[in-house]
Design a protein around this motif. Structure first.
Motif, mmCIF file in Angstrom:
data_model
loop_
_atom_site.group_PDB
_atom_site.id
_atom_site.type_symbol
_atom_site.label_atom_id
_atom_site.label_comp_id
_atom_site.label_asym_id
_atom_site.label_seq_id
_atom_site.Cartn_x
_atom_site.Cartn_y
_atom_site.Cartn_z
ATOM 1 N N ARG A 244 -1.938 10.369 7.925
ATOM 2 C CA ARG A 244 -2.877 9.272 8.329
ATOM 3 C C ARG A 244 -3.449 8.730 7.330
ATOM 4 N N TRP A 245 -3.511 7.131 7.372
ATOM 5 C CA TRP A 245 -3.860 6.239 6.246
ATOM 6 C C TRP A 245 -5.190 5.936 6.765
ATOM 7 N N GLN A 246 -6.197 5.882 5.569
ATOM 8 C CA GLN A 246 -7.521 5.522 5.845
ATOM 9 C C GLN A 246 -7.401 3.971 5.461
ATOM 10 N N ILE B 158 3.986 0.096 2.544
ATOM 11 C CA ILE B 158 3.901 -0.789 3.664
ATOM 12 C C ILE B 158 2.891 -1.937 3.164
ATOM 13 N N HIS B 159 3.636 -3.232 3.430
ATOM 14 C CA HIS B 159 2.770 -4.614 3.102
ATOM 15 C C HIS B 159 1.486 -4.464 3.685
ATOM 16 N N GLU B 160 0.511 -5.317 2.889
ATOM 17 C CA GLU B 160 -1.042 -5.222 3.432
ATOM 18 C C GLU B 160 -0.960 -5.924 4.902
ATOM 19 N N HIS B 161 -0.132 -7.271 5.120
ATOM 20 C CA HIS B 161 -0.255 -7.849 6.302
ATOM 21 C C HIS B 161 0.654 -6.971 7.702
ATOM 22 N N CYS B 162 1.582 -6.185 6.904
ATOM 23 C CA CYS B 162 2.175 -5.143 8.002
ATOM 24 C C CYS B 162 1.218 -4.157 8.398
ATOM 25 N N GLY C 151 -4.628 0.686 16.349
ATOM 26 C CA GLY C 151 -6.219 0.991 16.033
ATOM 27 C C GLY C 151 -6.089 2.054 14.944
ATOM 28 N N VAL C 152 -4.634 2.669 14.544
ATOM 29 C CA VAL C 152 -4.616 3.555 13.611
ATOM 30 C C VAL C 152 -3.270 3.381 12.933
ATOM 31 N N LYS D 79 0.636 -1.061 0.012
ATOM 32 C CA LYS D 79 0.034 -0.230 0.010
ATOM 33 C C LYS D 79 1.071 1.289 -0.076
ATOM 34 N N LEU D 80 0.547 2.321 -1.044
ATOM 35 C CA LEU D 80 1.182 3.583 -0.792
ATOM 36 C C LEU D 80 0.819 4.457 0.133
ATOM 37 N N CYS D 81 1.551 5.407 0.583
ATOM 38 C CA CYS D 81 1.246 6.527 1.232
ATOM 39 C C CYS D 81 0.128 7.460 0.654
ATOM 40 N N PRO D 82 -1.032 7.840 1.325
ATOM 41 C CA PRO D 82 -2.055 8.596 0.684
ATOM 42 C C PRO D 82 -1.424 10.067 0.209
#
Length: 326
Positions: A253-255, A230-234, A243-244, A219-222
């Motif tokens: 902040r990533w959604q 950051i990997h999906e599993h990470c 929790g965030v 996943k890429l930083c927004p």
């Protein structure tokens, strides 16, 4: 030089013969051989690996662990430490097959969207001629000289047929250099993640900020100006702990929403407390459900071969065009 026991030799032989093993498989084998559980005796386990690596270093090999870029599972394997990229595949594969593999990995590694895969049709349409020009200065055996003295495309590259590509692709998947993703695209296999770690780093593939493995599928930083992956599993691990999810570089902040497990369609029938009683649902409906799901799968496969490949090709036209060094 320390002398390895038969237990050390057995562990090495199993990894060389079977290829990369999951952490669960390797721990189970270790317990069966040594009688020690790595979970309860981690120091004993680490001592074994350290002793093995000391001896393997003399032949430029290394017993290494890594996380799969797609599912996050830990794997153990013996890898080659020689810096020559072609030696990673050994002598089992021919020069055209190595060029074919190299083109696939480059296309995946240089995808700026970090999808971590390439469409099956795009793989088969790869032209090996594009792998020759960047190799003029370093890999002269990839280039043939014509009668007039000019450099041309080797016959082995020109004659590498679609059938040969399909057979090579199947063999690369079998040997865990490549893999099939959940949507039936071609991804990087766990053996490549283990063996080509330095290559990914030199190729400029951003690493995952959490596990430091190559962020091929991530996943890429927004924040468009940030290069964090950051990997999906990470991400799932961070979210479960805090929790965030906040970008460690730019504090954006990533959604993020953790993936939800889809309910099983026939769950009520599978958990029926009285299985001996006839179901009130007609038997024909159960068979129609199975037929419907089968038709949907076939339809999805057909769509992936027609629409999916073309749309993905349009999205990654720039990526593929830059996948081969000039």
């Amino acid at each position: 030089m320390a002398v390895l026991s038969w237990k050390h030799h057995t562990l090495i032989q199993l990894l060389l013969e079977r290829g990369p093993l999951t952490e669960k498989e390797f721990h189970s084998i270790f317990t069966a051989i040594t009688g020690e559980n790595p979970g309860t005796h981690p120091r004993k386990f680490n001592d074994y690996l350290l002793k093995i690596n000391r001896e393997l270093s003399y032949v430029q090999l290394d017993l290494r662990a890594c996380r799969d870029t797609y599912d996050g599972r830990v794997y153990y394997g013996v890898v080659n430490n020689v810096s020559d990229n072609q030696s990673k595949l050994g002598t089992k594969y021919s020069v055209p097959q190595i060029a074919f593999f190299k083109a696939i990995v480059e296309a995946i590694a240089q995808d700026v969207t970090a999808e971590g895969c390439i469409c099956n049709m795009d793989v088969l349409n790869i032209k090996l001629e594009n792998q020759v020009l960047p190799s003029l200065g370093s890999n002269h055996f990839w280039v043939a000289q014509s009668q007039d003295g000019s450099l041309g495309i080797p016959a082995a590259f020109r004659n590498f047929t679609m059938s040969q590509k399909e057979k090579t692709l199947d063999q690369l998947v079998k040997d865990k250099w490549l893999c099939y993703t959940e949507d039936d695209n071609i991804g990087v296999g766990v053996r490549s993640v283990l063996d080509l770690r330095s290559w990914f780093n030199n190729a400029g593939v951003p690493s995952c900020e959490v596990c430091n493995e190559a962020g091929l599928k991530a996943k890429l930083c927004p924040n468009e100006g940030c290069t964090v992956r950051i990997h999906e599993h990470c991400l799932k691990k961070i979210f479960s702990q805090k929790g965030v999810v906040v970008c460690p570089s730019c504090d954006t902040r990533w959604q993020y929403q953790p993936p939800k497990t889809e309910p099983i369609e026939l769950k009520e029938e599978e958990t029926d407390p009285m299985p001996s009683q006839p179901s009130s649902r007609p038997a024909q409906s159960q068979s129609s459900l199975r037929s419907k799901r089968k038709r949907q799968r076939l339809s999805q496969n057909d769509d992936a071969n027609t629409v999916g490949c073309s749309s993905q090709a349009e999205m990654k036209r720039v990526t593929r065009s830059s996948a081969h060094p000039r």
